[in-house]
Design a protein around this motif. Structure first.
Motif, PDB file in Angstrom:
ATOM      1  N   LEU A 276       0.803  -1.221   0.000  1.00 40.28           N
ATOM      2  CA  LEU A 276       0.000   0.000   0.000  1.00 40.28           C
ATOM      3  C   LEU A 276       0.837   1.273   0.000  1.00 40.28           C
ATOM      4  CD1 LEU A 276      -2.757  -1.152   2.497  1.00 40.28           C
ATOM      5  CD2 LEU A 276      -2.811  -1.170  -0.005  1.00 40.28           C
ATOM      6  N   ARG A 277       2.147   1.131  -0.062  1.00 43.42           N
ATOM      7  CA  ARG A 277       2.998   2.314  -0.205  1.00 43.42           C
ATOM      8  C   ARG A 277       2.965   2.772  -1.660  1.00 43.42           C
ATOM      9  NH1 ARG A 277       6.931   2.624   3.626  1.00 43.42           N
ATOM     10  NH2 ARG A 277       7.117   4.772   2.894  1.00 43.42           N
ATOM     11  N   PRO A 278       2.790   4.060  -1.929  1.00 48.11           N
ATOM     12  CA  PRO A 278       2.690   4.512  -3.316  1.00 48.11           C
ATOM     13  C   PRO A 278       4.029   4.402  -4.055  1.00 48.11           C
ATOM     14  CG  PRO A 278       2.824   6.399  -1.853  1.00 48.11           C
ATOM     15  CD  PRO A 278       2.711   5.177  -0.962  1.00 48.11           C
ATOM     16  N   GLU A 279       3.934   4.156  -5.345  1.00 46.27           N
ATOM     17  CA  GLU A 279       5.127   4.258  -6.172  1.00 46.27           C
ATOM     18  C   GLU A 279       5.581   5.716  -6.182  1.00 46.27           C
ATOM     19  OE1 GLU A 279       4.659   2.707 -10.072  1.00 46.27           O
ATOM     20  OE2 GLU A 279       3.753   0.819  -9.408  1.00 46.27           O
ATOM     21  N   ARG A 280       6.892   5.904  -6.227  1.00 45.19           N
ATOM     22  CA  ARG A 280       7.428   7.258  -6.260  1.00 45.19           C
ATOM     23  C   ARG A 280       8.367   7.404  -7.442  1.00 45.19           C
ATOM     24  NH1 ARG A 280       5.803   9.969  -1.794  1.00 45.19           N
ATOM     25  NH2 ARG A 280       5.064   8.636  -0.062  1.00 45.19           N
TER      26      ARG A 280
END
Length: 285
Positions: A276-280
Protein backbone atom coordinates in the motif's frame (compact mmCIF):
# COMPACT_ATOMS: atom_id res chain seq x y z
CA UNK A 1 -5.78 -34.12 58.38
CA UNK A 2 -8.78 -33.87 56.07
CA UNK A 3 -9.23 -30.20 56.96
CA UNK A 4 -5.54 -29.43 56.28
CA UNK A 5 -5.71 -31.23 52.95
CA UNK A 6 -8.85 -29.33 51.99
CA UNK A 7 -7.22 -26.03 52.98
CA UNK A 8 -4.13 -26.81 50.91
CA UNK A 9 -6.30 -27.75 47.94
CA UNK A 10 -8.27 -24.52 48.27
CA UNK A 11 -5.06 -22.49 48.53
CA UNK A 12 -3.66 -24.27 45.46
CA UNK A 13 -6.87 -23.55 43.53
CA UNK A 14 -6.76 -19.89 44.55
CA UNK A 15 -3.09 -19.70 43.55
CA UNK A 16 -3.86 -21.23 40.17
CA UNK A 17 -6.72 -18.78 39.64
CA UNK A 18 -4.51 -15.81 40.55
CA UNK A 19 -1.81 -17.08 38.17
CA UNK A 20 -4.38 -17.42 35.41
CA UNK A 21 -5.68 -13.89 36.00
CA UNK A 22 -2.11 -12.56 36.07
CA UNK A 23 -1.31 -14.30 32.78
CA UNK A 24 -4.47 -12.89 31.18
CA UNK A 25 -3.58 -9.36 32.32
CA UNK A 26 -0.02 -9.73 30.99
CA UNK A 27 -1.32 -10.98 27.64
CA UNK A 28 -3.80 -8.10 27.40
CA UNK A 29 -1.07 -5.57 28.19
CA UNK A 30 1.21 -7.11 25.54
CA UNK A 31 -1.56 -7.07 22.92
CA UNK A 32 -2.44 -3.46 23.72
CA UNK A 33 1.24 -2.51 23.63
CA UNK A 34 1.79 -4.13 20.24
CA UNK A 35 -1.45 -2.63 18.86
CA UNK A 36 -0.52 0.83 20.12
CA UNK A 37 3.22 0.95 19.46
CA UNK A 38 4.08 -1.48 16.66
CA UNK A 39 1.25 -2.56 14.37
CA UNK A 40 -2.41 -3.50 14.30
CA UNK A 41 -4.94 -4.97 11.84
CA UNK A 42 -7.48 -2.71 10.16
CA UNK A 43 -10.70 -3.52 8.30
CA UNK A 44 -11.95 -1.56 5.26
CA UNK A 45 -15.73 -1.01 5.58
CA UNK A 46 -16.39 1.24 2.56
CA UNK A 47 -15.30 2.16 -0.97
CA UNK A 48 -13.85 5.60 -0.14
CA UNK A 49 -10.30 4.42 -0.93
CA UNK A 50 -11.15 2.57 -4.13
CA UNK A 51 -9.51 1.50 -6.39
CA UNK A 52 -6.53 0.50 -4.21
CA UNK A 53 -8.64 -0.59 -1.21
CA UNK A 54 -11.91 -2.50 -1.39
CA UNK A 55 -14.66 -3.08 1.13
CA UNK A 56 -13.62 -6.31 2.86
CA UNK A 57 -9.86 -5.79 2.75
CA UNK A 58 -7.86 -6.44 5.93
CA UNK A 59 -4.67 -4.41 6.37
CA UNK A 60 -1.59 -4.19 8.53
CA UNK A 61 -1.10 -0.66 9.88
CA UNK A 62 2.29 0.24 11.35
CA UNK A 63 2.25 2.57 14.35
CA UNK A 64 5.84 3.84 14.53
CA UNK A 65 6.67 5.65 11.22
CA UNK A 66 5.32 9.02 12.40
CA UNK A 67 6.01 8.67 16.10
CA UNK A 68 3.29 8.27 18.72
CA UNK A 69 0.41 10.39 20.02
CA UNK A 70 -2.91 9.85 21.80
CA UNK A 71 -4.28 8.47 18.49
CA UNK A 72 -1.70 5.67 18.52
CA UNK A 73 -3.36 4.03 21.52
CA UNK A 74 -5.74 1.33 20.28
CA UNK A 75 -9.42 1.32 21.19
CA UNK A 76 -9.36 5.12 21.74
CA UNK A 77 -8.45 4.77 25.40
CA UNK A 78 -6.10 7.76 25.69
CA UNK A 79 -7.25 11.31 26.49
CA UNK A 80 -6.80 13.77 23.63
CA UNK A 81 -3.62 15.54 24.67
CA UNK A 82 -1.61 17.56 22.12
CA UNK A 83 1.91 16.50 21.26
CA UNK A 84 3.74 13.67 19.57
CA UNK A 85 6.74 11.61 20.65
CA UNK A 86 9.47 11.20 18.00
CA UNK A 87 7.16 12.84 15.46
CA UNK A 88 7.99 12.63 11.77
CA UNK A 89 5.58 14.02 9.17
CA UNK A 90 4.11 11.64 6.56
CA UNK A 91 5.07 12.01 2.93
CA UNK A 92 2.52 13.14 0.37
CA UNK A 93 0.83 10.05 -0.97
CA UNK A 94 1.05 7.94 2.19
CA UNK A 95 -2.15 6.13 3.19
CA UNK A 96 -2.79 6.82 6.87
CA UNK A 97 -5.21 5.68 9.54
CA UNK A 98 -6.43 8.48 11.78
CA UNK A 99 -8.75 9.13 14.66
CA UNK A 100 -11.47 11.55 13.58
CA UNK A 101 -10.72 14.82 15.40
CA UNK A 102 -14.35 15.13 16.61
CA UNK A 103 -16.02 11.71 16.66
CA UNK A 104 -12.84 9.67 17.42
CA UNK A 105 -13.93 7.07 14.83
CA UNK A 106 -11.14 5.45 12.78
CA UNK A 107 -10.79 6.74 9.19
CA UNK A 108 -8.35 5.82 6.43
CA UNK A 109 -7.31 8.40 3.82
CA UNK A 110 -4.36 9.51 1.70
CA UNK A 111 -2.07 12.41 2.62
CA UNK A 112 -2.41 15.12 -0.03
CA UNK A 113 -1.27 18.32 1.69
CA UNK A 114 1.47 18.96 4.26
CA UNK A 115 1.83 21.89 6.68
CA UNK A 116 2.17 25.14 4.69
CA UNK A 117 0.74 23.70 1.46
CA UNK A 118 -2.10 25.50 -0.30
CA UNK A 119 -4.73 23.05 -1.58
CA UNK A 120 -7.36 23.77 -4.20
CA UNK A 121 -9.66 21.75 -6.44
CA UNK A 122 -11.27 23.05 -9.61
CA UNK A 123 -13.54 20.80 -11.63
CA UNK A 124 -12.14 17.82 -9.76
CA UNK A 125 -8.54 18.69 -10.68
CA UNK A 126 -6.16 18.99 -7.72
CA UNK A 127 -3.92 22.05 -7.43
CA UNK A 128 -1.10 22.14 -4.87
CA UNK A 129 0.74 25.39 -4.16
CA UNK A 130 -0.72 26.98 -7.27
CA UNK A 131 0.34 24.20 -9.66
CA UNK A 132 -2.07 21.63 -11.13
CA UNK A 133 -0.78 18.14 -10.42
CA UNK A 134 -0.14 15.66 -13.23
CA UNK A 135 -3.32 13.73 -14.15
CA UNK A 136 -3.44 10.91 -16.69
CA UNK A 137 -6.66 9.20 -17.77
CA UNK A 138 -6.25 5.41 -17.63
CA UNK A 139 -8.25 2.58 -19.24
CA UNK A 140 -11.46 1.65 -17.42
CA UNK A 141 -10.84 -0.70 -14.50
CA UNK A 142 -13.05 -3.80 -14.31
CA UNK A 143 -13.68 -5.07 -10.75
CA UNK A 144 -15.93 -8.08 -9.98
CA UNK A 145 -19.15 -7.32 -8.10
CA UNK A 146 -19.62 -9.35 -4.91
CA UNK A 147 -21.52 -9.22 -1.62
CA UNK A 148 -19.13 -6.59 -0.23
CA UNK A 149 -18.89 -4.40 -3.29
CA UNK A 150 -20.50 -2.10 -4.10
CA UNK A 151 -22.02 -1.62 -0.67
CA UNK A 152 -25.60 -0.52 -0.02
CA UNK A 153 -24.51 3.11 0.47
CA UNK A 154 -21.85 3.06 -2.25
CA UNK A 155 -21.48 5.84 -4.79
CA UNK A 156 -20.27 3.33 -7.39
CA UNK A 157 -23.55 1.52 -8.05
CA UNK A 158 -24.12 3.31 -11.34
CA UNK A 159 -20.98 1.70 -12.79
CA UNK A 160 -22.29 -1.88 -12.45
CA UNK A 161 -22.50 -3.65 -15.81
CA UNK A 162 -21.97 -7.11 -17.32
CA UNK A 163 -18.78 -8.49 -18.84
CA UNK A 164 -18.55 -10.74 -21.90
CA UNK A 165 -19.29 -13.79 -19.73
CA UNK A 166 -22.40 -12.17 -18.28
CA UNK A 167 -20.88 -11.61 -14.82
CA UNK A 168 -21.62 -8.41 -12.91
CA UNK A 169 -18.62 -6.07 -12.79
CA UNK A 170 -17.82 -2.48 -11.91
CA UNK A 171 -16.36 -0.55 -14.85
CA UNK A 172 -14.57 2.30 -13.12
CA UNK A 173 -13.16 5.53 -14.64
CA UNK A 174 -9.54 5.84 -13.49
CA UNK A 175 -7.30 8.90 -13.36
CA UNK A 176 -3.66 8.47 -12.31
CA UNK A 177 -2.28 11.33 -10.24
CA UNK A 178 1.30 12.29 -9.42
CA UNK A 179 1.88 14.52 -6.41
CA UNK A 180 4.81 16.84 -5.75
CA UNK A 181 7.56 14.54 -4.54
CA UNK A 182 6.68 11.86 -7.10
CA UNK A 183 4.02 9.73 -5.35
CA UNK A 184 1.77 8.27 -8.06
CA UNK A 185 -1.49 6.36 -7.60
CA UNK A 186 -4.85 5.73 -9.25
CA UNK A 187 -8.06 7.55 -8.32
CA UNK A 188 -11.69 7.20 -9.37
CA UNK A 189 -13.15 10.30 -11.06
CA UNK A 190 -16.89 10.00 -11.69
CA UNK A 191 -17.01 13.20 -13.73
CA UNK A 192 -18.34 16.72 -13.09
CA UNK A 193 -21.21 17.76 -10.89
CA UNK A 194 -20.08 16.68 -7.43
CA UNK A 195 -19.93 19.07 -4.48
CA UNK A 196 -16.34 18.09 -3.71
CA UNK A 197 -15.11 18.96 -7.24
CA UNK A 198 -14.45 22.57 -6.23
CA UNK A 199 -12.75 23.46 -2.96
CA UNK A 200 -10.48 26.11 -1.52
CA UNK A 201 -7.91 27.44 -1.87
CA UNK A 202 -6.95 26.70 1.72
CA UNK A 203 -3.48 26.82 3.31
CA UNK A 204 -2.53 24.14 5.81
CA UNK A 205 -1.80 25.45 9.32
CA UNK A 206 1.30 24.26 11.15
CA UNK A 207 1.12 20.57 12.14
CA UNK A 208 -1.96 19.94 9.97
CA UNK A 209 -2.51 17.67 6.98
CA UNK A 210 -5.00 17.61 4.12
CA UNK A 211 -6.43 14.13 3.59
CA UNK A 212 -8.50 12.74 0.71
CA UNK A 213 -9.93 9.42 -0.39
CA UNK A 214 -8.89 7.94 -3.74
CA UNK A 215 -12.58 7.57 -4.67
CA UNK A 216 -12.64 11.31 -5.13
CA UNK A 217 -16.39 11.74 -5.56
CA UNK A 218 -17.31 9.20 -2.88
CA UNK A 219 -15.13 10.08 0.10
CA UNK A 220 -15.98 11.99 3.28
CA UNK A 221 -12.57 13.59 3.81
CA UNK A 222 -10.98 17.00 4.45
CA UNK A 223 -13.24 18.57 1.81
CA UNK A 224 -16.43 17.49 3.59
CA UNK A 225 -17.99 19.07 6.75
CA UNK A 226 -18.18 17.06 9.96
CA UNK A 227 -22.00 17.09 9.86
CA UNK A 228 -21.76 15.12 6.60
CA UNK A 229 -19.36 12.64 8.22
CA UNK A 230 -16.31 14.36 6.74
CA UNK A 231 -13.12 15.50 8.44
CA UNK A 232 -14.12 19.16 8.32
CA UNK A 233 -10.89 20.51 6.84
CA UNK A 234 -7.20 20.05 7.67
CA UNK A 235 -6.51 17.36 10.26
CA UNK A 236 -4.11 17.80 13.19
CA UNK A 237 -0.96 15.70 12.85
CA UNK A 238 -1.62 14.38 16.36
CA UNK A 239 -4.76 12.60 15.07
CA UNK A 240 -2.71 10.31 12.80
CA UNK A 241 -2.51 6.79 14.23
CA UNK A 242 -0.30 5.00 11.70
CA UNK A 243 0.56 4.12 8.10
CA UNK A 244 -1.16 1.46 6.00
CA UNK A 245 1.47 -1.02 4.84
CA UNK A 246 0.06 -4.14 3.23
CA UNK A 247 -3.16 -6.08 2.63
CA UNK A 248 -3.12 -9.25 4.73
CA UNK A 249 -6.26 -10.79 3.19
CA UNK A 250 -9.60 -9.81 1.67
CA UNK A 251 -13.09 -11.34 1.73
CA UNK A 252 -16.07 -10.96 -0.58
CA UNK A 253 -18.74 -10.86 2.13
CA UNK A 254 -20.06 -14.40 1.75
CA UNK A 255 -18.36 -15.95 4.80
CA UNK A 256 -20.66 -17.39 7.49
CA UNK A 257 -19.31 -17.47 11.05
CA UNK A 258 -20.72 -20.95 11.71
CA UNK A 259 -19.20 -22.46 8.55
CA UNK A 260 -15.36 -22.50 8.61
CA UNK A 261 -15.25 -23.76 5.01
CA UNK A 262 -16.98 -20.57 3.87
CA UNK A 263 -14.17 -18.51 5.42
CA UNK A 264 -11.77 -19.85 2.81
CA UNK A 265 -14.27 -19.75 -0.04
CA UNK A 266 -14.87 -16.05 0.66
CA UNK A 267 -11.20 -15.09 0.18
CA UNK A 268 -10.62 -12.83 -2.81
CA UNK A 269 -7.72 -14.10 -4.94
CA UNK A 270 -4.76 -11.84 -5.60
CA UNK A 271 -5.38 -9.33 -2.80
CA UNK A 272 -3.13 -10.68 -0.03
CA UNK A 273 0.32 -9.14 -0.06
CA UNK A 274 -0.65 -5.97 -1.94
CA UNK A 275 1.82 -3.21 -0.99
CA UNK A 276 0.00 0.00 0.00
CA UNK A 277 3.00 2.31 -0.21
CA UNK A 278 2.69 4.51 -3.32
CA UNK A 279 5.13 4.26 -6.17
CA UNK A 280 7.43 7.26 -6.26
CA UNK A 281 8.95 8.67 -9.40
CA UNK A 282 10.93 11.73 -10.38
CA UNK A 283 8.56 14.68 -10.45
CA UNK A 284 8.90 18.21 -11.76
CA UNK A 285 5.90 19.38 -9.70
Amino acid sequence: MAKNKAAKTKAADEGSMLKLLRDIVVILILVLGIHSCVAKPFYIPSDSMMPILRNGDRLIVSKYPYGWSYASVSFHLAPKKPGRWFGKLPERGDIVVLEHPVTRVDYIKRVIGLPGDTIELRGGALIINGKPIKREVQPMLSVPVDANMPGSDSSLGRFVTRDAAGKAVLELPIVRETLPGGATFDTIDMGPGYLTDDYGPITMPADHLFLMGDNRDGSADSRVPVDRKGLGGPVPFDAIAGRAEIISFSTDGTAEWYNPLSWFEALRPGRAGTNLRPERQASKN
